[in-house]
Design a protein around this motif. Structure first.
Motif, short mmCIF file in Angstrom:
data_model
loop_
_atom_site.label_atom_id
_atom_site.label_comp_id
_atom_site.label_asym_id
_atom_site.label_seq_id
_atom_site.Cartn_x
_atom_site.Cartn_y
_atom_site.Cartn_z
N LYS A 86 15.38 8.46 -80.85
CA LYS A 86 14.76 8.07 -82.12
C LYS A 86 14.34 9.24 -82.97
N GLY A 87 14.38 10.46 -82.45
CA GLY A 87 13.86 11.56 -83.23
C GLY A 87 12.34 11.53 -83.24
N ARG A 88 11.72 12.05 -84.28
CA ARG A 88 10.26 12.09 -84.36
C ARG A 88 9.73 10.86 -85.08
N GLU A 89 8.71 10.26 -84.51
CA GLU A 89 8.07 9.11 -85.15
C GLU A 89 6.56 9.25 -85.09
N GLY A 90 5.93 8.77 -86.13
CA GLY A 90 4.49 8.78 -86.17
C GLY A 90 3.91 7.73 -85.25
N VAL A 91 2.87 8.07 -84.52
CA VAL A 91 2.23 7.16 -83.59
C VAL A 91 0.89 6.68 -84.14
N SER A 146 -1.35 0.31 -71.28
CA SER A 146 -0.19 -0.59 -71.17
C SER A 146 1.10 0.13 -71.55
N LEU A 147 1.28 1.30 -70.98
CA LEU A 147 2.42 2.13 -71.35
C LEU A 147 3.74 1.47 -70.95
N LYS A 148 4.74 1.70 -71.79
CA LYS A 148 6.07 1.15 -71.58
C LYS A 148 7.08 2.31 -71.47
N PRO A 149 8.22 2.07 -70.86
CA PRO A 149 9.23 3.14 -70.78
C PRO A 149 9.61 3.70 -72.15
N SER A 201 4.54 -0.26 -83.20
CA SER A 201 4.96 -0.29 -81.80
C SER A 201 3.83 0.02 -80.83
N VAL A 202 2.71 0.57 -81.31
CA VAL A 202 1.62 0.93 -80.40
C VAL A 202 0.31 0.21 -80.71
N LYS A 203 0.30 -0.59 -81.76
CA LYS A 203 -0.93 -1.31 -82.12
C LYS A 203 -1.41 -2.18 -80.98
N GLY A 204 -2.70 -2.10 -80.71
CA GLY A 204 -3.30 -2.88 -79.64
C GLY A 204 -3.21 -2.21 -78.28
N THR A 213 -2.64 8.12 -86.85
CA THR A 213 -3.36 9.15 -87.60
C THR A 213 -4.81 8.74 -87.76
N ILE A 214 -5.65 9.72 -87.99
CA ILE A 214 -7.06 9.49 -88.26
C ILE A 214 -7.52 10.52 -89.26
N ASP A 215 -8.36 10.10 -90.21
CA ASP A 215 -8.88 11.05 -91.18
C ASP A 215 -10.38 11.24 -90.96
N SER A 216 -11.00 11.99 -91.85
CA SER A 216 -12.39 12.39 -91.65
C SER A 216 -13.40 11.29 -91.95
N VAL A 217 -12.97 10.09 -92.39
CA VAL A 217 -13.93 9.03 -92.77
C VAL A 217 -14.68 8.49 -91.55
N PRO A 218 -14.11 7.97 -90.45
CA PRO A 218 -12.67 8.05 -90.12
C PRO A 218 -11.93 6.72 -90.36
N ASN A 219 -10.73 6.82 -90.89
CA ASN A 219 -9.81 5.69 -90.96
C ASN A 219 -8.68 5.97 -89.99
N ALA A 220 -8.35 4.99 -89.18
CA ALA A 220 -7.26 5.14 -88.21
C ALA A 220 -6.08 4.26 -88.61
N ARG A 221 -4.90 4.72 -88.29
CA ARG A 221 -3.67 3.98 -88.60
C ARG A 221 -2.72 4.13 -87.42
#
Length: 125
Positions: free
Chosen positions: A43-48, A84-87, A62-65, A50-58
């Motif tokens: 898949k190459g590089r993918e974002g998993v 709940s890690l997956k292969p 594929s990994v939500k929850g 992020t968090i900022d200084s507020v903090p807001n998380a995103r």
């Protein structure tokens, strides 16, 4: 110059958990965006997450929850709790810091980011 060092990777069975850490040094910004990305041959590089200084998380869909990004009170260490890690979660996980905050916007843009060296996560039975 921001420097980032990741740790906490390893091998785990499906359904297991790992917590990654990213320690930052050499910065004095009070506004920032820190993200975790993973790279896999397919898949190459993918974002998993992020968090900022507020903090807001995103999170990537594929990994939500399952994954949680957080930071310590001193704002020098960021964590990625992975449950709940997956292969398909297997990959080289790197943290990135962006003081322009662009990375925390919708496109996962990393053109202004500083990277750590990465830590390998392998999920396999």
């Amino acid at each position: 110059q921001v420097q980032l060092v990741e740790s906490g990777g390893g091998s785990v069975q499906p359904g297991g958990s790992l917590r990654l850490s990213c320690v930052a040094s050499g910065y004095s910004y009070w506004k920032y965006c820190v993200g975790w990305f993973r790279q896999t041959p397919g898949k190459g590089r993918e974002g998993v997450a992020t968090i900022d200084s507020v903090p807001n998380a995103r999170y990537a869909d594929s990994v939500k929850g399952r994954f949680t990004i957080s930071q310590d009170n001193a704002k020098t260490t960021w964590y990625l709790q992975m449950n709940s890690l997956k292969p398909e979660d297997t990959g080289l996980y790197s943290c990135a810091a962006d003081v322009t905050l662009t990375m925390c916007l919708g496109s996962w843009y990393v053109g202004h980011a500083t990277w750590g060296q990465g830590t390998q996560v392998t999920v396999s039975s």
